[in-house]
Design a protein around this motif. Sequence first.
Motif, PDB file in Angstrom:
ATOM      1  N   PHE A 220      57.281  39.828  69.605  1.00 12.91           N
ATOM      2  CA  PHE A 220      57.528  39.091  70.845  1.00 12.91           C
ATOM      3  C   PHE A 220      57.366  40.096  71.975  1.00 12.91           C
ATOM      4  O   PHE A 220      58.136  41.057  72.089  1.00 12.91           O
ATOM      5  CB  PHE A 220      58.933  38.505  70.809  1.00 12.91           C
ATOM      6  N   LEU A 221      56.343  39.871  72.824  1.00 17.42           N
ATOM      7  CA  LEU A 221      55.896  40.895  73.765  1.00 17.42           C
ATOM      8  C   LEU A 221      55.950  40.397  75.215  1.00 17.42           C
ATOM      9  O   LEU A 221      55.990  39.184  75.465  1.00 17.42           O
ATOM     10  CB  LEU A 221      54.459  41.303  73.424  1.00 17.42           C
ATOM     11  N   PRO A 222      55.928  41.313  76.193  1.00 17.05           N
ATOM     12  CA  PRO A 222      55.913  40.903  77.602  1.00 17.05           C
ATOM     13  C   PRO A 222      54.758  39.947  77.902  1.00 17.05           C
ATOM     14  O   PRO A 222      53.650  40.107  77.389  1.00 17.05           O
ATOM     15  CB  PRO A 222      55.740  42.232  78.342  1.00 17.05           C
ATOM     16  N   GLY A 223      55.049  38.938  78.733  1.00 19.13           N
ATOM     17  CA  GLY A 223      54.032  37.934  79.050  1.00 19.13           C
ATOM     18  C   GLY A 223      54.063  36.757  78.111  1.00 19.13           C
ATOM     19  O   GLY A 223      53.283  35.808  78.267  1.00 19.13           O
ATOM     20  N   GLU A 224      54.960  36.783  77.110  1.00 18.08           N
ATOM     21  CA  GLU A 224      55.060  35.683  76.150  1.00 18.08           C
ATOM     22  C   GLU A 224      56.408  34.982  76.299  1.00 18.08           C
ATOM     23  O   GLU A 224      57.392  35.565  76.740  1.00 18.08           O
ATOM     24  CB  GLU A 224      54.929  36.209  74.717  1.00 18.08           C
ATOM     25  N   SER A 225      56.425  33.707  75.901  1.00 22.34           N
ATOM     26  CA  SER A 225      57.658  32.921  75.927  1.00 22.34           C
ATOM     27  C   SER A 225      57.814  32.177  74.616  1.00 22.34           C
ATOM     28  O   SER A 225      56.869  32.013  73.850  1.00 22.34           O
ATOM     29  CB  SER A 225      57.655  31.930  77.097  1.00 22.34           C
ATOM     30  N   LEU A 226      59.036  31.711  74.404  1.00 21.19           N
ATOM     31  CA  LEU A 226      59.386  31.024  73.165  1.00 21.19           C
ATOM     32  C   LEU A 226      60.358  29.907  73.507  1.00 21.19           C
ATOM     33  O   LEU A 226      61.329  30.132  74.235  1.00 21.19           O
ATOM     34  CB  LEU A 226      60.030  32.025  72.202  1.00 21.19           C
ATOM     35  N   ILE A 227      60.078  28.696  73.005  1.00 21.25           N
ATOM     36  CA  ILE A 227      60.985  27.566  73.201  1.00 21.25           C
ATOM     37  C   ILE A 227      61.768  27.356  71.914  1.00 21.25           C
ATOM     38  O   ILE A 227      61.185  27.242  70.834  1.00 21.25           O
ATOM     39  CB  ILE A 227      60.215  26.274  73.542  1.00 21.25           C
ATOM     40  N   LEU A 228      63.080  27.289  72.043  1.00 16.74           N
ATOM     41  CA  LEU A 228      63.943  27.103  70.878  1.00 16.74           C
ATOM     42  C   LEU A 228      64.841  25.881  71.087  1.00 16.74           C
ATOM     43  O   LEU A 228      65.407  25.709  72.173  1.00 16.74           O
ATOM     44  CB  LEU A 228      64.823  28.336  70.672  1.00 16.74           C
ATOM     45  N   PRO A 229      64.983  25.033  70.079  1.00 18.88           N
ATOM     46  CA  PRO A 229      65.885  23.882  70.212  1.00 18.88           C
ATOM     47  C   PRO A 229      67.350  24.312  70.196  1.00 18.88           C
ATOM     48  O   PRO A 229      67.673  25.471  69.923  1.00 18.88           O
ATOM     49  CB  PRO A 229      65.538  23.028  68.981  1.00 18.88           C
ATOM     50  N   SER A 230      68.242  23.381  70.469  1.00 14.30           N
ATOM     51  CA  SER A 230      69.680  23.670  70.466  1.00 14.30           C
ATOM     52  C   SER A 230      70.126  24.213  69.115  1.00 14.30           C
ATOM     53  O   SER A 230      69.641  23.775  68.059  1.00 14.30           O
ATOM     54  CB  SER A 230      70.466  22.390  70.760  1.00 14.30           C
ATOM     55  N   ASN A 231      71.037  25.165  69.169  1.00 13.85           N
ATOM     56  CA  ASN A 231      71.687  25.711  67.975  1.00 13.85           C
ATOM     57  C   ASN A 231      70.723  26.379  66.994  1.00 13.85           C
ATOM     58  O   ASN A 231      71.040  26.512  65.809  1.00 13.85           O
ATOM     59  CB  ASN A 231      72.478  24.611  67.250  1.00 13.85           C
ATOM     60  N   GLU A 232      69.567  26.797  67.482  1.00 18.35           N
ATOM     61  CA  GLU A 232      68.615  27.524  66.633  1.00 18.35           C
ATOM     62  C   GLU A 232      69.053  28.981  66.526  1.00 18.35           C
ATOM     63  O   GLU A 232      69.261  29.647  67.544  1.00 18.35           O
ATOM     64  CB  GLU A 232      67.209  27.436  67.229  1.00 18.35           C
ATOM     65  N   MET A 233      69.184  29.467  65.302  1.00 18.04           N
ATOM     66  CA  MET A 233      69.605  30.848  65.107  1.00 18.04           C
ATOM     67  C   MET A 233      68.407  31.778  65.205  1.00 18.04           C
ATOM     68  O   MET A 233      67.421  31.621  64.496  1.00 18.04           O
ATOM     69  CB  MET A 233      70.277  31.019  63.753  1.00 18.04           C
ATOM     70  N   MET A 234      68.506  32.760  66.100  1.00 16.35           N
ATOM     71  CA  MET A 234      67.488  33.807  66.208  1.00 16.35           C
ATOM     72  C   MET A 234      68.000  35.058  65.511  1.00 16.35           C
ATOM     73  O   MET A 234      69.159  35.433  65.681  1.00 16.35           O
ATOM     74  CB  MET A 234      67.221  34.140  67.680  1.00 16.35           C
ATOM     75  N   CYS A 235      67.128  35.690  64.756  1.00 21.06           N
ATOM     76  CA  CYS A 235      67.431  36.975  64.143  1.00 21.06           C
ATOM     77  C   CYS A 235      66.411  37.960  64.710  1.00 21.06           C
ATOM     78  O   CYS A 235      65.202  37.760  64.558  1.00 21.06           O
ATOM     79  CB  CYS A 235      67.330  36.882  62.627  1.00 21.06           C
TER      80      CYS A 235
ATOM     81  N   GLY B  66      49.513   6.034  73.364  1.00 18.63           N
ATOM     82  CA  GLY B  66      50.695   5.211  73.140  1.00 18.63           C
ATOM     83  C   GLY B  66      51.906   5.970  72.626  1.00 18.63           C
ATOM     84  O   GLY B  66      53.012   5.416  72.605  1.00 18.63           O
ATOM     85  N   SER B  67      51.735   7.222  72.208  1.00 16.35           N
ATOM     86  CA  SER B  67      52.887   8.006  71.764  1.00 16.35           C
ATOM     87  C   SER B  67      53.698   8.448  72.984  1.00 16.35           C
ATOM     88  O   SER B  67      53.212   8.406  74.112  1.00 16.35           O
ATOM     89  CB  SER B  67      52.429   9.235  70.964  1.00 16.35           C
ATOM     90  N   GLU B  68      54.941   8.835  72.755  1.00 11.87           N
ATOM     91  CA  GLU B  68      55.813   9.191  73.864  1.00 11.87           C
ATOM     92  C   GLU B  68      55.987  10.706  73.970  1.00 11.87           C
ATOM     93  O   GLU B  68      55.908  11.425  72.977  1.00 11.87           O
ATOM     94  CB  GLU B  68      57.187   8.528  73.697  1.00 11.87           C
ATOM     95  N   TRP B  69      56.207  11.145  75.196  1.00  8.06           N
ATOM     96  CA  TRP B  69      56.568  12.544  75.410  1.00  8.06           C
ATOM     97  C   TRP B  69      57.927  12.790  74.769  1.00  8.06           C
ATOM     98  O   TRP B  69      58.826  11.949  74.842  1.00  8.06           O
ATOM     99  CB  TRP B  69      56.648  12.876  76.896  1.00  8.06           C
ATOM    100  N   ALA B  70      58.099  13.932  74.148  1.00 10.45           N
ATOM    101  CA  ALA B  70      59.383  14.309  73.551  1.00 10.45           C
ATOM    102  C   ALA B  70      59.500  15.823  73.588  1.00 10.45           C
ATOM    103  O   ALA B  70      58.489  16.535  73.575  1.00 10.45           O
ATOM    104  CB  ALA B  70      59.485  13.795  72.122  1.00 10.45           C
ATOM    105  N   PHE B  71      60.729  16.317  73.626  1.00 13.22           N
ATOM    106  CA  PHE B  71      60.913  17.760  73.673  1.00 13.22           C
ATOM    107  C   PHE B  71      60.497  18.381  72.351  1.00 13.22           C
ATOM    108  O   PHE B  71      60.705  17.803  71.284  1.00 13.22           O
ATOM    109  CB  PHE B  71      62.368  18.111  73.973  1.00 13.22           C
ATOM    110  N   VAL B  72      59.884  19.559  72.422  1.00  9.46           N
ATOM    111  CA  VAL B  72      59.436  20.228  71.205  1.00  9.46           C
ATOM    112  C   VAL B  72      60.643  20.535  70.323  1.00  9.46           C
ATOM    113  O   VAL B  72      61.633  21.078  70.774  1.00  9.46           O
ATOM    114  CB  VAL B  72      58.673  21.535  71.533  1.00  9.46           C
ATOM    115  N   ASP B  73      60.555  20.130  69.055  1.00 12.14           N
ATOM    116  CA  ASP B  73      61.686  20.333  68.149  1.00 12.14           C
ATOM    117  C   ASP B  73      61.387  21.444  67.151  1.00 12.14           C
ATOM    118  O   ASP B  73      61.908  21.487  66.058  1.00 12.14           O
ATOM    119  CB  ASP B  73      62.025  19.032  67.415  1.00 12.14           C
ATOM    120  N   TYR B  74      60.492  22.336  67.549  1.00 14.40           N
ATOM    121  CA  TYR B  74      60.158  23.470  66.701  1.00 14.40           C
ATOM    122  C   TYR B  74      60.078  24.704  67.603  1.00 14.40           C
ATOM    123  O   TYR B  74      60.284  24.615  68.801  1.00 14.40           O
ATOM    124  CB  TYR B  74      58.820  23.231  65.989  1.00 14.40           C
ATOM    125  N   ASN B  75      59.776  25.849  67.016  1.00 12.41           N
ATOM    126  CA  ASN B  75      59.725  27.092  67.788  1.00 12.41           C
ATOM    127  C   ASN B  75      58.327  27.287  68.364  1.00 12.41           C
ATOM    128  O   ASN B  75      57.412  27.699  67.671  1.00 12.41           O
ATOM    129  CB  ASN B  75      60.122  28.259  66.885  1.00 12.41           C
TER     130      ASN B  75
END
Length: 301
Positions: free
Chosen positions: A71-86, A126-135
């Motif tokens: 994980f380097l400068p200039g990068e981002s990561l989206i994590l759902p609620s209660n996701e454990m990061m190690c 026809g699909s709906e927008w939804a928050f990403v539920d993965y990393n």
Amino acid sequence: MQLSERFYKERKLEHLVENQTSYTLNNAAMHVFETHLQAERVLLQFDQPVLASMLIGKKVMHLRDKKAFDFLPGESLILPSNEMMCIDFPEADQDNPTRCLAMAISDEKIRRVIGLMNETMPKHDGSEWAFVDYNFHFTNDASIYGIIQRLLYLFTENHPSKDFFVDNMLQELIMRILQGSRKKTIGENASKLAGHNRLAYTIDYISTHLHENLSVGELSKKACMSESHFHKTFKEELGVTPIEYINSERIKMAVKLLQDPNKKIKEIYLECGFENRSYFNRLFKRKIKASPGEYQSKFMG
């Protein structure tokens, strides 16, 4: 990314290894972590969805269902609620701390933005927008970078209206992240989705015809849409215009070809579908921060 002078004045030493400076507003909290010593298997978890962005240094992330990655400068990561990061910090030291931003955004704010997107810019299939539920791990584009930089400033600013300012920026950030996720999903699965998704069909067509002269008019016919509707749908769902997408894919192709020091630059830009060298040079330098010649020189013996 630059942190404000106010940040440096307000940060507090939590323990020997790490500084944590936090700012909390109505719909989000921003935490800046500075790690001063090398460490391994540090656990971190938030009870709300989180945008994590690297500012300085390097982390190694261990997440569920995913191989460990840098994980380097200039990068981002989206994590759902209660996701454990190690997390490993292989390069942190007292003089050069690893610095990372973690912005927790309320579920309610995210739901409101997604509702607005489904109401005002529904997906064409026809699909709906939804928050990403993965990393979702991605490199910040100029727009995301600009928003994060602005939020860093707003959270640390002493202004009576900063909750309102941050709220507006969060809406744009969420929308752009969802568009970026949509673009990645369609781009990586274009051939599989092409049979029932018009945008996927055109993305798949673009990928196999980059060397040709591609126009919005031609692509809109492939998508069976009017030119104006196609342009609007493409921009709303993927976050970029068709021409911006084509140029981005051509630059990616050029980056790969330039790694061969024996290839002529003229040969490369023509192969990538550019007719004009100065236009190619300008786009390449804007995205890669080096001219094609400078970039290719890195691979010469």
